[in-house]
Design an enzyme around this catalytic site. Structure first.
Site, PDB file in Angstrom:
ATOM      1  N   LYS A   1     -17.922  -0.961   5.603  1.00  0.00           N
ATOM      2  CA  LYS A   1     -18.458  -2.173   4.413  1.00  0.00           C
ATOM      3  C   LYS A   1     -19.841  -1.977   4.388  1.00  0.00           C
ATOM      4  CE  LYS A   1     -17.116  -6.732   3.323  1.00  0.00           C
ATOM      5  NZ  LYS A   1     -16.403  -8.127   3.719  1.00  0.00           N
TER       6      LYS A   1
ATOM      7  N   MET B   1      24.062   9.274   2.612  1.00  0.00           N
ATOM      8  CA  MET B   1      23.988  10.682   3.392  1.00  0.00           C
ATOM      9  C   MET B   1      24.317  10.586   4.732  1.00  0.00           C
ATOM     10  SD  MET B   1      23.499  13.608   2.596  1.00  0.00           S
ATOM     11  CE  MET B   1      22.582  14.221   1.210  1.00  0.00           C
TER      12      MET B   1
ATOM     13  N   GLU C   1       0.722  -1.040   0.115  1.00  0.00           N
ATOM     14  CA  GLU C   1       0.179  -0.067  -0.132  1.00  0.00           C
ATOM     15  C   GLU C   1       0.832   1.259   0.026  1.00  0.00           C
ATOM     16  OE1 GLU C   1      -0.547  -2.488   1.972  1.00  0.00           O
ATOM     17  OE2 GLU C   1      -2.720  -3.111   1.772  1.00  0.00           O
TER      18      GLU C   1
ATOM     19  N   PHE D   1     -12.044  -7.226  13.949  1.00  0.00           N
ATOM     20  CA  PHE D   1     -10.929  -7.849  13.165  1.00  0.00           C
ATOM     21  C   PHE D   1     -10.737  -6.715  12.072  1.00  0.00           C
ATOM     22  CE2 PHE D   1      -9.272 -10.083   9.252  1.00  0.00           C
ATOM     23  CZ  PHE D   1      -8.323 -10.456   9.766  1.00  0.00           C
ATOM     24  N   GLN D   2      -9.153  -6.546  11.893  1.00  0.00           N
ATOM     25  CA  GLN D   2      -8.737  -5.339  10.890  1.00  0.00           C
ATOM     26  C   GLN D   2      -9.576  -3.993  11.107  1.00  0.00           C
ATOM     27  OE1 GLN D   2      -8.523  -7.064   7.142  1.00  0.00           O
ATOM     28  NE2 GLN D   2      -6.449  -7.908   7.666  1.00  0.00           N
TER      29      GLN D   2
HETATM   30  C1  TPP Z   1      12.487   5.804   5.627  1.00  0.00           C
HETATM   31  C2  TPP Z   1      13.750   6.720   5.787  1.00  0.00           C
HETATM   32  N1  TPP Z   1      14.434   5.858   6.672  1.00  0.00           N
HETATM   33  C3  TPP Z   1      15.858   6.582   7.119  1.00  0.00           C
HETATM   34  C4  TPP Z   1      15.999   7.867   6.686  1.00  0.00           C
HETATM   35  C5  TPP Z   1      17.257   8.492   6.636  1.00  0.00           C
HETATM   36  N2  TPP Z   1      18.325   8.715   5.634  1.00  0.00           N
HETATM   37  C6  TPP Z   1      18.244   9.850   4.931  1.00  0.00           C
HETATM   38  S1  TPP Z   1      19.461   9.623   3.605  1.00  0.00           S
HETATM   39  C7  TPP Z   1      19.740   8.022   4.046  1.00  0.00           C
HETATM   40  C8  TPP Z   1      20.721   7.274   3.280  1.00  0.00           C
HETATM   41  C9  TPP Z   1      20.168   6.833   1.883  1.00  0.00           C
HETATM   42  O1  TPP Z   1      20.952   5.844   1.349  1.00  0.00           O
HETATM   43  P1  TPP Z   1      21.084   5.335  -0.194  1.00  0.00           P
HETATM   44  O2  TPP Z   1      19.610   5.000  -0.310  1.00  0.00           O
HETATM   45  O3  TPP Z   1      21.940   4.419  -0.218  1.00  0.00           O
HETATM   46  O4  TPP Z   1      21.253   6.821  -0.855  1.00  0.00           O
HETATM   47  P2  TPP Z   1      22.834   7.501  -0.697  1.00  0.00           P
HETATM   48  O5  TPP Z   1      22.574   8.718   0.115  1.00  0.00           O
HETATM   49  O6  TPP Z   1      23.737   6.456  -0.647  1.00  0.00           O
HETATM   50  O7  TPP Z   1      22.571   8.248  -1.976  1.00  0.00           O
HETATM   51  C10 TPP Z   1      19.058   7.667   5.295  1.00  0.00           C
HETATM   52  C11 TPP Z   1      19.237   6.260   5.987  1.00  0.00           C
HETATM   53  C12 TPP Z   1      15.216   8.357   5.500  1.00  0.00           C
HETATM   54  N3  TPP Z   1      15.427   9.451   5.141  1.00  0.00           N
HETATM   55  N4  TPP Z   1      14.123   7.604   5.287  1.00  0.00           N
END
Ligand code: TPP
Ligand code: MG
Lengths: 564, 182
Positions: free
Chosen positions: A166, A479, A54, A116-117
């Site tokens: 529903k 990042m 979803e 349920f749900q």
């Molecule tokens: C759902 C979610 N969890 C954690 C983060 C924190 N976060 C921001 S950027 C990042 C790293 C992303 O890694 P990747 O997809 O390999 O991209 P890169 O930065 O290496 O290009 C994380 C963990 C987020 N933005 N969203």
């Protein structure tokens, strides 16, 4: 008005048709089965796309909405089906994306009994929707559906959640439909106040160093042409927020680049030298302002904004025009004097030159051995010449892609800005491709985020959506790793990934792909990807520990932007 | 910035869950609601929320705009102490014995301009309207007689302006077409 006896389920579908919906993204289950049963009869009119989760349906609806300007619709079952939408709703709320999510709910007699749900859909969706409603009587469906479309699309757009029990889906009533044109308590388009337009014009006409800050509001209002006419007449350099990207062509002479944390050098340092900041449909997110206390304090601020509650929320405006920005541009243009700001513009050119030498050149034409994200984007530009739609995930690749991707057309960028949702990219790219089947959609995704919604490869394959997936694999949650390197003594806590063989995974879903790790192979592989007819996965193994610069570090002033 | 007491009045349609939508705005900013009253306003079908909050001028402006932005909210205002006339109501239940054994309680009722609502052989209910410090004062003074129950309402407030602001707004909606129809 002619009426016809129909079930609540049919009423939902007829309402969607009345609103011009021909595509919905969703996932069935017990509490929504009556509507799915009816969808079977309406296959020729409504294309229901089964995603694999979803969350994927919600992001696909967002991608669809962002590139088309129409409402994205998704449909899910009660309980877990509905809760799986939360990330998409929250994302759409922060990024002002018009989507309508319809969830089935347990029969009204069981509401509140932990059936349920059963989950409290109204309760959990309240803080992350513009409006939400629970429908327990079939006869309320047309009016509430009409209202939902009106609210989602007008004013500052946003997500609407409709929860239908529903029993209301089964019950029969006389159906008739009337579009909603007014909700008494809701003012989608505040009346423009000419006094403030005049005051704004005066400030703009007298400014020596004006800087326009272009936000997504310009795109949402469809005011791209009017915005260009405005900045061209007064010769105002214009920078954009992440979500404002593609509102003006990349190569426009007044386009001075991106604002904020990983934006361009010029617009960041010039923010603190400008004498007038002209905020155009943007909300001064902290990723744009850095430390607000030192943000543009020398400048006067003019704010054009449709959402009253954004004015003075972060940065105090000297003059605010609260109205649909297209109307504001139309009203102000005759009052704007033709002007020249040659010397001021030159300063941006010099700043760009400086950034080019310090950062950009080695990003897009690297001399080191390892591949860079920047050179991948540069070669995509050379092939697509600004005509592609870019969808990104979240991370380093997102910033690099937004910095370097070239755009000729508006509504060509889809990214998760406000919420920064990893896993957004793949399903949103699918949704974007569904909305713009004739355009090339390039999904730039990191190795981390790709694995958050990788199941949507199944949706892409089943629907033969020719999305070009560019996986920039640095084997890291890049990042976060960059922050660990810069601010946590290189202690790489849980950021290195042991990755699967992505090409084999794609193959398992029926999708062709290839991996590149040498510069000599890169251009050929990108050309091959665009030549390929269906969906394609191009994995590029890039340098593992590259950083994104420039950078306004957390809490720093925009003028202290770092180039290394 | 200086913190002071503000009274927010918000007018809304009568829709389910709206109270929740409003309180979320305070919860998100970690603001404590001092008192809250909801009831139908002078205009049939429109509900009035009266919310008392301690905060500063800058925050109150932002919060009120966010309340007003809620689709089902017609209008929201904030008012300072000197712009309104307001009351709260308090009920006190004391043992009737305490009343018959001395005239002190009767004296307090007179002094505080309170009134007796109900007398039974077991208990007596006293009502006082006023500001919080006044209803509190009476409570403190009666403590020694053994108050069985004490309860205080939220605030009701009326502006010092001659007309209710909402009616002016609704009139303006009709005459000036404040909203541009789509
Ligand atoms: C759902 C979610 N969890 C954690 C983060 C924190 N976060 C921001 S950027 C990042 C790293 C992303 O890694 P990747 O997809 O390999 O991209 P890169 O930065 O290496 O290009 C994380 C963990 C987020 N933005 N969203
Ligand atoms: Mg990565």
């Amino acid at each position: 008005m002619k009426t016809r006896k129909v079930s609540g389920s049919e009423a939902v579908i007829l309402s969607l048709l009345e609103e011009g919906v021909d595509t919905i993204f969703g996932y069935p289950g017990g509490a929504i089965m009556p509507i799915y049963d009816l969808l079977y009869d309406y296959q020729d009119k409504i294309n229901h796309i089964l995603t694999r989760h979803e969350q994927g349906a919600a992001h696909a609806a967002q991608g669809y909405a962002r590139v088309t300007g129409r409402v994205g619709v998704c449909m899910v079952t009660s309980g877990p089906g509905a809760t799986n939408l939360t990330t998409g709703l929250a994302d759409a709320m922060l990024d002002s994306t018009p989507i309508i999510c319809i969830s089935g709910q347990v029969i009204s007699g069981l509401l509140g009994t932990d059936a349920f749900q059963e989950t409290d859909v109204m309760g959990f969706s309240m803080p992350i929707t513009k409006w939400n409603i629970q429908i327990t009587k079939a006869e309320d469906i047309p009016e509430m559906m009409a209202r939902a479309f009106f609210i989602a699309t007008t004013g500052r757009p946003g997500p609407v959640m409709i929860d239908i029990t529903k029993d209301a889906q089964f019950a029969e009533f006389d159906f008739s439909y009337e579009k909603c044109r007014d909700v008494r308590s809701y003012v989608p388009r505040p009346k423009l106040n000419m006094n403030y337009v005049e005051k704004a014009a005066e400030l703009i006409n007298n400014a020596k160093k004006p800087l326009a800050l272009v936000g997504q509001g310009v795109i949402l209002s469809g005011a791209e042409k009017e915005m260009l006419a405005f900045i061209e007449k007064a010769e105002i350099p214009a920078a954009w927020t992440l979500l404002g990207n593609s509102a003006m062509p990349t190569d426009h002479p007044l386009n001075v680049g991106m604002l904020g944390m990983h934006g361009n050098y010029g617009p960041n340092i010039k923010t603190n030298e400008s004498d007038l900041l002209i905020a155009l449909g943007m909300r001064f997110d902290d990723r744009v302002t850095g430390n607000v206390k030192t943000y543009g304090t020398q400048a006067k601020v003019v704010h054009f904004e449709i959402d009253h509650s954004e004015v003075n929320k972060i940065v105090k405006a000297d003059v605010a025009v609260i109205a649909d920005i297209k109307e504001t541009f139309e009203a102000i243009l005759p009052l704007i004097k033709k002007n020249k700001h040659e010397e001021w513009l030159n300063q941006f050119k010099n700043a760009y030159q400086y950034e080019y030498e310090k950062v950009i050149q080695q990003d897009i034409y690297p001399e080191k051995e390892g591949l860079t994200m920047g050179e991948v984007i540069r070669i995509i530009n050379e092939k697509m010449k600004g005509e592609a739609i870019l969808v990104t995930d979240v991370g380093q690749h997102q910033m690099i892609a937004n910095r370097y991707f070239k755009f000729n057309n508006s509504r060509s960028l889809v990214t998760s800005g406000g919420l920064g949702t990893m896993g957004f990219g793949l399903p949103a790219a699918f949704g974007a491709q569904t909305g713009q089947p004739d355009k090339t959609v390039v999904a730039v995704i990191g190795d981390g985020g790709f694995q958050m919604t990788v199941q949507e490869l199944g949706t892409i394959w089943q629907n033969k959506a020719p999305v070009k997936i560019v996986l920039l694999n640095n084997n890291f949650l890049g990042m976060v790793r960059q922050w660990q390197q810069m601010f946590f003594d290189k202690r790489y806590s849980s950021t290195e990934l042991t990755n699967p063989d992505f090409i084999t995974i794609a193959k398992g879903f029926g999708i062709t792909g290839t991996t590149v790790s040498r510069r000599d192979d890169l251009e050929g592989a990108i050309a091959e990807m665009f030549k390929h007819e269906g969906p394609y996965l191009l994995e590029v193994k890039v340098e593992k520990e590259d950083n994104v610069f420039p950078m306004v570090t957390a809490g720093a002033s925009v003028s202290d932007i770092r180039l290394e | 910035m200086e913190e002071k007491e503000f009274t927010i009045t918000a007018f809304s349609e009568n829709s389910i869950g709206l109270l929740n939508r409003i309180t979320i705005i305070f919860t998100r900013r970690g603001l404590n609601i001092e008192s809250l009253t909801v009831s139908e306003s002078a205009i049939h079908g429109i509900f009035k929320f009266t919310i008392v909050i301690r905060t500063n001028q800058i925050l109150i402006e932002k919060v009120v705009k966010q309340i007003e932005k809620i689709v089902d909210v017609l209008r929201a205002y904030y008012l300072c102490q000197d712009e309104i006339i307001f009351q709260e109501i308090a009920l006190y239940k004391v043992p009737t014995k305490a009343l018959t054994q001395s005239t002190e309680i009767e004296g307090l009722v007179r002094k505080y301009n309170a009134r007796i609502l109900e007398v039974t052989s077991g208990y007596t209910v006293i009502e006082k309207t006023g500001h919080k410090d006044e209803t509190q004062q009476l409570f403190d003074d009666m403590k020694k007689f053994g108050v069985l129950q004490f309860t205080r309402s939220g605030r009701v407030a009326i502006t010092k302006a001659t007309k209710e602001r909402l009616s002016a707004y609704l009139e303006k909606l009709d005459t000036e077409k404040l909203r541009v129809r789509i």
